[in-house]
Scaffold this active site. Structure first.
Site, short mmCIF file in Angstrom:
data_model
loop_
_atom_site.label_atom_id
_atom_site.label_comp_id
_atom_site.label_asym_id
_atom_site.label_seq_id
_atom_site.Cartn_x
_atom_site.Cartn_y
_atom_site.Cartn_z
N ASP A 178 3.07 3.23 0.90
CA ASP A 178 2.81 2.67 2.23
C ASP A 178 4.06 2.64 3.10
O ASP A 178 3.99 2.84 4.31
CB ASP A 178 2.24 1.25 2.09
CG ASP A 178 0.74 1.27 1.85
OD1 ASP A 178 0.24 2.28 1.34
OD2 ASP A 178 0.08 0.27 2.17
N CYS A 220 1.31 0.64 -6.78
CA CYS A 220 1.48 0.19 -5.40
C CYS A 220 0.17 -0.18 -4.73
O CYS A 220 -0.88 -0.21 -5.35
CB CYS A 220 2.27 1.24 -4.62
SG CYS A 220 4.02 1.22 -5.10
N LYS A 233 -2.56 0.44 -2.66
CA LYS A 233 -3.97 0.81 -2.75
C LYS A 233 -4.36 1.30 -4.13
O LYS A 233 -5.54 1.39 -4.45
CB LYS A 233 -4.30 1.91 -1.72
CG LYS A 233 -3.85 1.59 -0.31
CD LYS A 233 -4.29 0.21 0.13
CE LYS A 233 -3.58 -0.23 1.38
NZ LYS A 233 -2.13 -0.32 1.25
N CYS A 240 7.83 -2.93 -4.09
CA CYS A 240 8.78 -3.64 -3.21
C CYS A 240 8.79 -5.14 -3.49
O CYS A 240 7.76 -5.76 -3.68
CB CYS A 240 8.47 -3.35 -1.75
SG CYS A 240 8.66 -1.59 -1.35
N GLU A 278 -1.60 -0.23 8.63
CA GLU A 278 -0.77 -1.44 8.59
C GLU A 278 0.20 -1.45 9.76
O GLU A 278 0.68 -0.40 10.19
CB GLU A 278 0.01 -1.51 7.28
CG GLU A 278 -0.85 -1.80 6.08
CD GLU A 278 -0.05 -1.98 4.80
OE1 GLU A 278 -0.60 -2.54 3.86
OE2 GLU A 278 1.12 -1.56 4.77
N SER A 311 1.03 -5.32 7.03
CA SER A 311 1.63 -5.17 5.72
C SER A 311 1.81 -6.53 5.07
O SER A 311 1.97 -7.55 5.76
CB SER A 311 3.00 -4.48 5.86
OG SER A 311 3.76 -4.63 4.69
#
Length: 552
Positions: free
Chosen positions: A78, A119, A121, A191, A442, A468
């Site tokens: 993303d 991550c 999705k 992240c 996002e 996000s």
């Protein structure tokens, strides 16, 4: 075993011949075949190291008497897809990932599954597949990235996005921007804040589909490799005892997951994903239930972007298990639900303790008495919208201001950087929903720009797209019905006064119903932005955000 359909009896000699072309032995083909869905690639930091986790899972499966069979799936980063055409594909990829896993498992008759998502999705897409397939399954997610800690600074990916806004506003130097760029993401993993990937990783544990520790053990720790080996061993126990996701993903389990969602202050995207996963599990999950749970479950954690802590801090403070045990002890979580350990959640977390009350507050001394997510309704969003209230300043919990309307994220970003947004404004970004986007992009760029320029204390954002998990401030997304379906967000004009009341759960524009009806007469559905390929098909079939933006 399902795999008997491809490995047993004389008529399956051709099938066995094909297995043997890859080096499989008769001994391996006599054991349960366990599929490993591995989206490892060289473009997603949260997936870059999944080959190591896959090897650990394989070792666990073999130790427990099974035969591991690894296959690949797609995965979108993303962060790299943010702010350009690529973000149209992010949410839309969730449906493809679910379909890929279904196809591979059904075509090859696996007896069980281990899912290795990393991550945003990919985790919900694989949870959708697990619910759909209803095969014995365990999740091992990639693990959180470490944050940068040094010189009094705490940095993560969101820090870089906000540093761009500060640089554009003349509040940061090129040297400061470069330092942030080079240090904020120190290694592989998802992240480091309580952004969408880590939210869904923690919730996969909280709902019972992953082993204890899954949500918070850092990606680079050897403990995660040990976790992966145990997951490989545990899926064999699930196959042996025929324990399936349908026994775990119950209505009560989803309510439990929402309780943890509120306590942790997860990403608003978790609402979208839990709704979609529940649909696959034949469980009804409506937005009113989310508000009901938010109203009674306290917020115990303030991780980035809501506060100074990161997921590694949550790990050291006791992890998801400590949060769940605290909620069970105080009546906010039903501990009787089943987990992939084959025992109840209460049994699973009974020894977990909060080790740092600065990171995990107790239910008696929470950050707030209400949860981290709030659903807002009103004449702008009759079917609902969502805000991460844990990331909203007290001063912005109630806000009224004039609308500044933009037909796309790009228009809004240009206006923000051009200093056209003033204190008190409400930025409205429309035609970015599941259908209108298409793909419900996002909006980390606009929220980070506003925060970096110091406007997050006075400016709100509303969109039929998404924000996000790294976004902070009064950022209200998932407005339903969306503009492309003729929702009232399409009828707002520049200067219309908008009233936001997060504690009351309302979102309204000060325009009479008669005036909205009059404006609707001149509204025309927009032409699809993308005319061919996957997104064109997605645009025709996708449902509203209030239904999880699923393809029907």
């Amino acid at each position: 075993m399902r795999s008997d359909e491809v490995t047993k009896n004389a008529e399956r000699a051709p099938h066995r011949s094909l297995f043997k072309a890859m080096g499989y032995t008769d001994e391996e083909l006599s054991r349960p075949l366990i599929g490993i869905a591995n989206p490892r690639n060289e473009i997603v930091p949260g997936h870059f190291h999944l080959d190591q986790l896959a090897e650990a899972v394989k070792a666990g499966i073999r130790m427990a008497g099974g035969t591991p069979i690894e296959f690949g799936t797609i995965g979108v980063c993303d962060g790299i897809a943010m702010g350009h055409k690529g973000m149209h594909y992010s949410l839309a990829s969730r449906e493809i990932i679910a379909d890929e896993c279904e196809i591979m498992a059904e075509a090859h008759r696996f007896d069980g599954m281990v899912f290795l998502p990393g991550c945003d999705k990919i985790i919900p897409g694989m949870l959708m597949a697990a619910a759909r397939l209803d095969l014995p399954a365990v999740f091992v997610t990639a693990g959180p990235m470490l944050s940068y800690q040094g010189g009094g600074k705490s940095l993560d990916l969101n820090s870089v996005f906000e540093a761009v806004g500060a640089f554009k506003a003349g509040k940061a130097t090129q040297e400061e921007l470069d330092f942030c760029e080079n240090n904020a993401c120190p290694g592989c993993g998802s992240c480091s804040g309580m952004f969408t990937a880590n939210s869904m990783s923690c919730l996969s544990e909280a709902i019972g589909m992953a082993l204890p520790g899954n949500g918070t053990i850092p990606a680079v720790y050897a403990e995660r490799l040990r976790l992966a080996k145990h997951a490989g061993m545990q899926v064999m126990e699930l196959v042996k005892n025929d324990i399936r996701p349908s026994q775990i993903l119950t209505e009560t389990a989803f309510a439990n997951a929402l309780a943890v969602d509120m306590a942790l202050g997860c990403s608003t995207n978790s609402v979208l994903h839990l709704t979609a996963i529940a649909r696959e599990a034949d469980v009804t999950l409506d937005l009113d239930l989310i508000n009901e749970i938010s109203a009674r479950v306290p917020n115990l954690c303030r991780l980035a972007p809501s506060g100074p802590h990161h997921v590694e801090d949550l790990y050291h403070a006791g992890g998801v298990s400590a949060v769940v045990n605290e909620l069970i002890q105080n009546g906010f979580y039903d501990g009787s639900t089943m987990t992939v350990l084959g025992v109840s959640m209460a049994e699973t977390v009974k020894n977990a303790k909060i080790r740092n009350t600065n990171v995990i507050h107790s239910c008696k001394e929470p950050y707030s008495l209400t949860g981290g997510i709030q659903i807002l309704k009103g004449n702008i969003a009759p079917d609902g919208s969502v805000v991460k209230r844990a990331a909203v300043l007290d001063s912005m919990m109630r806000h009224s201001g004039p609308a500044k309307v933009f037909e796309s994220e790009e228009q809004a970003i240009h206006a923000i950087y051009a200093m056209q947004i003033q204190a008190g404004d409400v930025v409205v970004i429309r035609y970015e929903g599941p259908k209108g986007g298409p793909g419900m992009r996002e909006m980390l760029g606009p929220t980070s720009a506003i925060a970096g320029m110091g406007l997050d204390t006075t400016v709100a954002l509303i969109t039929d797209g998404r924000f996000s998990g790294a976004s902070r401030g009064a950022a209200i997304g998932h407005v339903s019905p969306e503009a492309a379906r003729g929702g009232n967000i399409a009828l707002i004009k520049d200067g219309d006064m908008i009233d936001i009341d997060i504690p009351a759960g309302t979102l309204n524009v000060r325009v009479s119903q008669e005036e909205l009806d009059e404006r609707k007469k001149s509204w025309q559905p927009p032409e699809p932005k993308i005319k061919k390929g996957y997104l064109a098909r997605y645009e025709r079939m996708v449902s509203s955000a209030s239904e999880g933006a699923v393809v029907k």
